[in-house]
Design a protein around this motif. Structure first.
Motif, short mmCIF file in Angstrom:
data_model
loop_
_atom_site.label_atom_id
_atom_site.label_comp_id
_atom_site.label_asym_id
_atom_site.label_seq_id
_atom_site.Cartn_x
_atom_site.Cartn_y
_atom_site.Cartn_z
N ILE A 33 0.91 -1.02 0.01
CA ILE A 33 -0.01 0.09 0.13
C ILE A 33 0.85 1.13 -0.07
O ILE A 33 1.82 1.42 0.83
CB ILE A 33 -1.00 0.00 1.21
CG1 ILE A 33 -2.09 -1.39 1.16
CG2 ILE A 33 -1.80 1.37 1.18
CD1 ILE A 33 -2.54 -1.41 2.49
N ARG A 34 0.72 1.87 -1.07
CA ARG A 34 1.43 3.29 -1.19
C ARG A 34 0.57 4.46 -1.63
O ARG A 34 -0.44 4.32 -1.71
CB ARG A 34 2.60 3.00 -2.17
CG ARG A 34 1.73 2.69 -3.53
CD ARG A 34 3.01 2.09 -4.63
NE ARG A 34 2.48 1.58 -5.83
CZ ARG A 34 1.89 2.08 -6.83
NH1 ARG A 34 1.59 3.36 -6.67
NH2 ARG A 34 1.23 1.54 -7.69
N LEU A 35 0.95 5.61 -1.30
CA LEU A 35 0.73 6.95 -1.64
C LEU A 35 1.25 7.29 -3.06
O LEU A 35 2.51 7.43 -3.13
CB LEU A 35 0.94 7.89 -0.33
CG LEU A 35 0.12 9.19 -0.29
CD1 LEU A 35 -1.31 8.94 -0.37
CD2 LEU A 35 0.64 10.10 0.73
N GLN A 36 0.33 7.74 -3.67
CA GLN A 36 0.68 8.06 -5.48
C GLN A 36 -0.39 9.27 -5.46
O GLN A 36 -1.51 9.24 -5.59
CB GLN A 36 0.48 6.86 -6.24
CG GLN A 36 0.99 7.31 -7.66
CD GLN A 36 0.48 6.17 -8.54
OE1 GLN A 36 1.13 5.19 -8.41
NE2 GLN A 36 0.10 6.41 -9.82
N VAL A 39 -3.24 9.77 -3.40
CA VAL A 39 -3.92 8.58 -3.35
C VAL A 39 -3.58 7.45 -2.86
O VAL A 39 -2.29 7.05 -3.25
CB VAL A 39 -4.77 8.23 -4.82
CG1 VAL A 39 -5.60 7.33 -4.81
CG2 VAL A 39 -5.21 9.57 -5.28
N LEU A 40 -4.21 6.76 -1.90
CA LEU A 40 -3.68 5.51 -1.41
C LEU A 40 -3.92 4.43 -2.40
O LEU A 40 -4.89 4.16 -2.66
CB LEU A 40 -4.39 5.04 0.01
CG LEU A 40 -3.72 5.89 1.04
CD1 LEU A 40 -4.74 5.73 2.22
CD2 LEU A 40 -2.53 5.53 1.51
N ALA A 73 -11.37 -0.22 -3.71
CA ALA A 73 -12.17 -0.46 -5.13
C ALA A 73 -11.31 -0.41 -6.29
O ALA A 73 -10.22 0.18 -6.13
CB ALA A 73 -13.36 0.78 -4.91
N ASP A 74 -11.79 -0.79 -7.34
CA ASP A 74 -11.19 -0.35 -8.64
C ASP A 74 -11.23 0.88 -8.80
O ASP A 74 -12.22 1.54 -8.53
CB ASP A 74 -11.88 -1.25 -9.64
CG ASP A 74 -11.02 -1.46 -10.94
OD1 ASP A 74 -9.95 -1.82 -10.98
OD2 ASP A 74 -11.69 -0.71 -11.81
N ALA A 75 -10.12 1.44 -9.59
CA ALA A 75 -9.85 2.91 -9.90
C ALA A 75 -11.09 3.48 -10.73
O ALA A 75 -11.62 4.48 -10.75
CB ALA A 75 -8.84 3.36 -10.57
#
Length: 128
Positions: A33-36, A39-40, A73-75
């Motif tokens: 789990i990363r922050l991009q 957005v997580l 959820a899916d983007a």
């Protein structure tokens, strides 16, 4: 993004909680789990899903050990969660759970530990 040196995951300050960040795994599943771009993102087996915070229940008093929750959820369909993600506990007893949202049903629940905590001996239980 400015980090609070004393509370970098915002667990106690009431701001955004990113307690889910990092690598998690169990015997069958490993996720990152990363922050991009603010957005997580949950990444597993080349699949990327988006995490959105679930508002806390105002009837439940907050504590440091209280679960931190996100819908996963899916983007392309962020309003249709496929999992509910929770982080429970602290220290080497921290666990991340992934389970279907209540409206989907199902009885499976994946419980993952932080990669850096795997292999550590269990914390000693204080005497009563």
């Amino acid at each position: 993004m400015d980090l609070d040196e004393e509370d970098p995951f915002y667990l106690f300050t009431g701001g955004r909680s990113d307690a889910c960040l990092g690598e998690w795994r169990n015997e069958r599943l490993q996720v990152l789990i990363r922050l991009q771009a603010g957005v997580l993102i949950l990444e597993s087996a080349k699949k990327e899903l988006v995490l959105r915070p679930v508002p806390p229940d105002p009837s439940v008093p907050a504590s440091p050990a209280a679960p931190h929750e996100w819908s996963v959820a899916d983007a392309g369909t962020p309003d249709t969660p496929v999992y509910l993600c929770r982080v429970l506990g602290y220290g080497r007893d921290t666990r991340l759970t992934l389970e279907p949202p209540r409206h989907k049903g199902g009885n499976f629940k994946a419980v993952l530990r932080r990669v850096e905590h795997i292999g550590l001996p269990e914390a000693p239980v204080p005497p009563k």
